[in-house]
Scaffold this active site. Structure first.
Site, PDB file in Angstrom:
ATOM      1  N   THR A 190       1.587 -10.133   0.551  1.00 31.22           N
ATOM      2  CA  THR A 190       0.558  -9.161   0.592  1.00 31.22           C
ATOM      3  C   THR A 190       0.248  -8.048  -0.448  1.00 31.22           C
ATOM      4  O   THR A 190      -0.539  -7.458  -0.517  1.00 31.22           O
ATOM      5  CB  THR A 190       0.648  -8.725   1.897  1.00 31.22           C
ATOM      6  OG1 THR A 190       1.864  -8.061   2.262  1.00 31.22           O
ATOM      7  CG2 THR A 190       0.404  -9.527   2.977  1.00 31.22           C
ATOM      8  N   ASN A 192       7.834  -9.764  -2.258  1.00 31.88           N
ATOM      9  CA  ASN A 192       7.645 -11.183  -2.406  1.00 31.88           C
ATOM     10  C   ASN A 192       6.233 -11.389  -2.732  1.00 31.88           C
ATOM     11  O   ASN A 192       5.726 -12.698  -2.790  1.00 31.88           O
ATOM     12  CB  ASN A 192       7.985 -11.925  -0.824  1.00 31.88           C
ATOM     13  CG  ASN A 192       7.035 -11.570   0.211  1.00 31.88           C
ATOM     14  OD1 ASN A 192       6.147 -10.752  -0.110  1.00 31.88           O
ATOM     15  ND2 ASN A 192       7.380 -11.859   1.318  1.00 31.88           N
ATOM     16  N   PHE A 244       9.910  -0.737   3.157  1.00 34.69           N
ATOM     17  CA  PHE A 244       8.570  -1.268   3.665  1.00 34.69           C
ATOM     18  C   PHE A 244       8.171  -2.477   3.777  1.00 34.69           C
ATOM     19  O   PHE A 244       6.913  -2.895   4.167  1.00 34.69           O
ATOM     20  CB  PHE A 244       7.448  -0.590   2.589  1.00 34.69           C
ATOM     21  CG  PHE A 244       7.609   0.559   1.927  1.00 34.69           C
ATOM     22  CD1 PHE A 244       6.932   1.895   3.061  1.00 34.69           C
ATOM     23  CD2 PHE A 244       8.213   1.327   0.810  1.00 34.69           C
ATOM     24  CE1 PHE A 244       6.683   3.119   2.595  1.00 34.69           C
ATOM     25  CE2 PHE A 244       8.329   2.510   0.551  1.00 34.69           C
ATOM     26  CZ  PHE A 244       7.649   3.540   1.334  1.00 34.69           C
ATOM     27  N   LYS A 267       9.026  -3.183  15.198  1.00 38.69           N
ATOM     28  CA  LYS A 267       9.643  -2.056  14.445  1.00 38.69           C
ATOM     29  C   LYS A 267      10.322  -1.172  15.390  1.00 38.69           C
ATOM     30  O   LYS A 267      11.601  -0.556  14.824  1.00 38.69           O
ATOM     31  CB  LYS A 267       8.247  -0.949  14.130  1.00 38.69           C
ATOM     32  CG  LYS A 267       7.475  -1.564  13.132  1.00 38.69           C
ATOM     33  CD  LYS A 267       7.873  -1.523  11.822  1.00 38.69           C
ATOM     34  CE  LYS A 267       7.192  -2.138  10.614  1.00 38.69           C
ATOM     35  NZ  LYS A 267       7.649  -1.629   9.317  1.00 38.69           N
ATOM     36  N   TYR A 312       3.688  -5.780  16.978  1.00 40.95           N
ATOM     37  CA  TYR A 312       4.095  -5.240  15.686  1.00 40.95           C
ATOM     38  C   TYR A 312       5.052  -4.100  15.880  1.00 40.95           C
ATOM     39  O   TYR A 312       5.865  -3.738  15.735  1.00 40.95           O
ATOM     40  CB  TYR A 312       2.606  -4.509  15.026  1.00 40.95           C
ATOM     41  CG  TYR A 312       2.828  -3.690  14.119  1.00 40.95           C
ATOM     42  CD1 TYR A 312       3.666  -3.977  12.995  1.00 40.95           C
ATOM     43  CD2 TYR A 312       2.464  -2.506  14.007  1.00 40.95           C
ATOM     44  CE1 TYR A 312       4.019  -2.941  11.944  1.00 40.95           C
ATOM     45  CE2 TYR A 312       2.509  -1.486  13.113  1.00 40.95           C
ATOM     46  CZ  TYR A 312       3.110  -1.684  12.283  1.00 40.95           C
ATOM     47  OH  TYR A 312       3.435  -0.682  11.298  1.00 40.95           O
ATOM     48  N   TYR A 326       0.961  -1.309  -0.063  1.00 41.06           N
ATOM     49  CA  TYR A 326      -0.104   0.082  -0.152  1.00 41.06           C
ATOM     50  C   TYR A 326       0.903   1.314  -0.103  1.00 41.06           C
ATOM     51  O   TYR A 326       0.984   1.973  -0.905  1.00 41.06           O
ATOM     52  CB  TYR A 326      -0.955   0.073   1.234  1.00 41.06           C
ATOM     53  CG  TYR A 326      -1.556   1.207   1.357  1.00 41.06           C
ATOM     54  CD1 TYR A 326      -2.286   1.901   0.396  1.00 41.06           C
ATOM     55  CD2 TYR A 326      -2.025   1.583   2.770  1.00 41.06           C
ATOM     56  CE1 TYR A 326      -3.122   2.882   0.778  1.00 41.06           C
ATOM     57  CE2 TYR A 326      -2.631   2.669   2.936  1.00 41.06           C
ATOM     58  CZ  TYR A 326      -3.350   3.372   1.916  1.00 41.06           C
ATOM     59  OH  TYR A 326      -4.045   4.671   2.316  1.00 41.06           O
ATOM     60  N   ASN A 374      -1.808   6.830  11.073  1.00 42.52           N
ATOM     61  CA  ASN A 374      -2.629   6.029  10.510  1.00 42.52           C
ATOM     62  C   ASN A 374      -2.733   6.354   8.914  1.00 42.52           C
ATOM     63  O   ASN A 374      -3.395   7.046   8.620  1.00 42.52           O
ATOM     64  CB  ASN A 374      -4.100   5.997  10.945  1.00 42.52           C
ATOM     65  CG  ASN A 374      -4.095   5.130  12.393  1.00 42.52           C
ATOM     66  OD1 ASN A 374      -3.451   5.691  13.102  1.00 42.52           O
ATOM     67  ND2 ASN A 374      -4.556   4.162  12.474  1.00 42.52           N
ATOM     68  N   HIS A 416      -8.023  -2.780   8.469  1.00 40.47           N
ATOM     69  CA  HIS A 416      -7.854  -1.208   8.672  1.00 40.47           C
ATOM     70  C   HIS A 416      -9.232  -0.439   8.618  1.00 40.47           C
ATOM     71  O   HIS A 416     -10.336  -1.094   7.631  1.00 40.47           O
ATOM     72  CB  HIS A 416      -6.882  -0.684   7.591  1.00 40.47           C
ATOM     73  CG  HIS A 416      -5.568  -1.025   7.907  1.00 40.47           C
ATOM     74  ND1 HIS A 416      -4.598  -0.971   9.125  1.00 40.47           N
ATOM     75  CD2 HIS A 416      -4.683  -1.921   7.176  1.00 40.47           C
ATOM     76  CE1 HIS A 416      -3.548  -1.415   8.972  1.00 40.47           C
ATOM     77  NE2 HIS A 416      -3.793  -2.184   7.940  1.00 40.47           N
TER      78      HIS A 416
HETATM   79  N1  UDP Z   1     -10.989  -0.177  14.344  1.00 41.60           N
HETATM   80  C1  UDP Z   1     -12.435  -0.618  14.664  1.00 41.60           C
HETATM   81  N2  UDP Z   1     -13.069  -1.522  13.535  1.00 41.60           N
HETATM   82  C2  UDP Z   1     -12.624  -1.933  12.484  1.00 41.60           C
HETATM   83  C3  UDP Z   1     -11.063  -1.858  12.560  1.00 41.60           C
HETATM   84  C4  UDP Z   1     -10.452  -0.947  13.167  1.00 41.60           C
HETATM   85  O1  UDP Z   1     -13.038  -0.114  15.426  1.00 41.60           O
HETATM   86  O2  UDP Z   1     -12.985  -2.930  11.953  1.00 41.60           O
HETATM   87  C5  UDP Z   1     -10.482   0.676  15.171  1.00 41.60           C
HETATM   88  C6  UDP Z   1      -9.053  -0.052  15.798  1.00 41.60           C
HETATM   89  O3  UDP Z   1      -9.489  -0.299  17.254  1.00 41.60           O
HETATM   90  C7  UDP Z   1      -8.118   1.328  15.872  1.00 41.60           C
HETATM   91  C8  UDP Z   1      -8.673   2.108  14.811  1.00 41.60           C
HETATM   92  O4  UDP Z   1      -9.808   1.867  14.183  1.00 41.60           O
HETATM   93  O5  UDP Z   1      -8.558   1.864  17.008  1.00 41.60           O
HETATM   94  C9  UDP Z   1      -7.677   2.237  13.699  1.00 41.60           C
HETATM   95  O6  UDP Z   1      -7.364   0.944  13.427  1.00 41.60           O
HETATM   96  P1  UDP Z   1      -6.495   0.404  12.110  1.00 41.60           P
HETATM   97  O7  UDP Z   1      -6.319  -1.194  12.216  1.00 41.60           O
HETATM   98  O8  UDP Z   1      -7.102   1.032  10.784  1.00 41.60           O
HETATM   99  O9  UDP Z   1      -4.993   1.110  12.366  1.00 41.60           O
HETATM  100  P2  UDP Z   1      -4.076   0.753  13.666  1.00 41.60           P
HETATM  101  O10 UDP Z   1      -4.208   2.094  14.332  1.00 41.60           O
HETATM  102  O11 UDP Z   1      -4.275  -0.409  14.079  1.00 41.60           O
HETATM  103  O12 UDP Z   1      -2.878   0.999  13.112  1.00 41.60           O
END
Ligand code: UDP
Length: 330
Positions: free
Chosen positions: A35, A32, A73, A145, A141, A11, A170, A189
């Site tokens: 994803t 690779n 990335f 990092k 994760y 992405y 984000n 996401h």
């Molecule tokens: N989130 C949510 N429902 C979903 C996916 C994500 O409520 O179906 C929430 C998640 O708990 C976080 C925020 O949205 O608080 C952003 O999550 P995402 O996975 O997009 O990004 P992250 O913050 O994990 O990098």
């Protein structure tokens, strides 16, 4: 004289390749394709299908190409999965980076810009977060990092490698042309999941937790347009190529939105009611992550162009409407 983009079919990587090529740079992409998508790779980039854990394949690439700098990335990036399968993250992220750095040292390639994350901070003591704030990841994760950043530091001391770690908040949105966008399988996401509802692929959105200490109880995040992130990578690379020292930069807009607020913005953009229900918290999620990106603005001259959340969600919506199955054929 080329830039190597590892994970350039993913992405943020694919968007960075588009910006590099638009800027007239010679680009080599390695991925690779576990994803990432071949169709996301800009047609003007030279493509190598390889895994960064494969030292032999990296040697072939570094022998064939004259690489000035690397943008890295190639990593696994899902908070939830990192909690249920931490060893996958140690293998792909840490072991992968170790093999990559071994190859870079062996081939005399000494500049690297790489994807780090706001998840390195864990539960922040204050927002907006500064780069000097303490780093105590709450998920695996973010831990991998942070360890990658530290690995670069030690390799820098020993071998003179120079690195910039970009701690993204984000990433969201899609290329303004509509040619590329976000496509994960399965999608985890928030913004693409929300857009699956008006897209007819999902009935409702689950909001993970509404008992966080935030203004409406749902998690607060700082959403940043993927093209703005891509531009920051080019600025960071040029900073290193101009002799810049090791550095760490936050990349965000400095404004936090709750999950409920993001759903509301998506309702406005799409004109769809988007049913949403509260469900249990997701493991490893901090309550709020909002960046101070003043350092990137001052030191790199970074200027985000698509800071408004409605603009970000609109660009994502344009992509998802024209590519309901992502890069896959219907
Ligand atoms: N989130 C949510 N429902 C979903 C996916 C994500 O409520 O179906 C929430 C998640 O708990 C976080 C925020 O949205 O608080 C952003 O999550 P995402 O996975 O997009 O990004 P992250 O913050 O994990 O990098």
């Amino acid at each position: 004289m080329a830039i190597l983009v590892l994970g350039g079919a993913g992405y943020i990587g694919s968007h960075t390749v588009y910006e590099l090529i638009d800027a007239g740079r010679d680009v080599v992409v390695a991925d690779n394709l576990l994803t990432g998508f071949r169709a996301a790779v800009h047609p003007k980039a030279r493509f190598y299908q390889l895994d960064i854990r494969d030292r032999g394949a990296l040697d072939v690439l570094f022998q064939a190409e004259h690489i000035d700098g690397v943008i890295h990335f190639a990593a696994s990036s899902q908070v939830g999965e990192s909690m249920s399968d931490p060893l996958k993250y140690y293998d792909n992220n840490l072991h992968g980076t170790m093999v990559l750095l071994q190859a870079m040292v062996a081939h005399g390639v000494d500049k690297i810009v790489f994807s780090s994350t706001a998840a390195t901070y864990g539960e922040p003591e204050r927002v907006p977060i500064l780069e000097t704030d303490k780093t105590v990841p709450t998920n695996c994760y973010g831990q991998t990092k942070l360890s990658m950043e530290q690995m670069m530091g030690w390799v820098s001391q020993a071998h003179g490698l120079k690195y910039v770690a970009l701690r993204y908040f984000n990433a969201a949105g899609a290329h303004p042309s509509g040619a590329i966008g976000e496509a994960h399988d399965p999608e985890t996401h928030l913004i693409p999941i929300i857009l699956q509802v008006p897209g007819g692929q999902r009935e409702k959105v689950s909001m993970f937790g509404d008992d966080y200490p935030t203004r409406d109880g749902t998690c607060v995040r700082d959403y940043i347009h993927v093209t703005d992130l891509a531009q920051a990578h080019i600025l960071a690379l040029d900073y290193l190529l101009a002799g810049g020292e090791n550095n760490v930069f936050n990349l965000g807009n400095g404004v936090g939105f709750t999950v409920k607020e993001v759903v509301d913005v998506a309702r406005k953009v799409t004109g769809h009611s988007i049913p949403a229900q509260v469900s249990p918290r997701r493991a490893g999620d901090p309550a709020q992550l909002v960046a101070s990106s003043e350092k990137a603005k001052t030191v790199l001259g970074w200027k985000p162009k698509y800071a408004d959340l409605e603009t970000i969600v609109s660009s994502a919506w344009k992509w998802h409407q024209s590519h309901p199955h992502g890069f896959e054929e219907a």
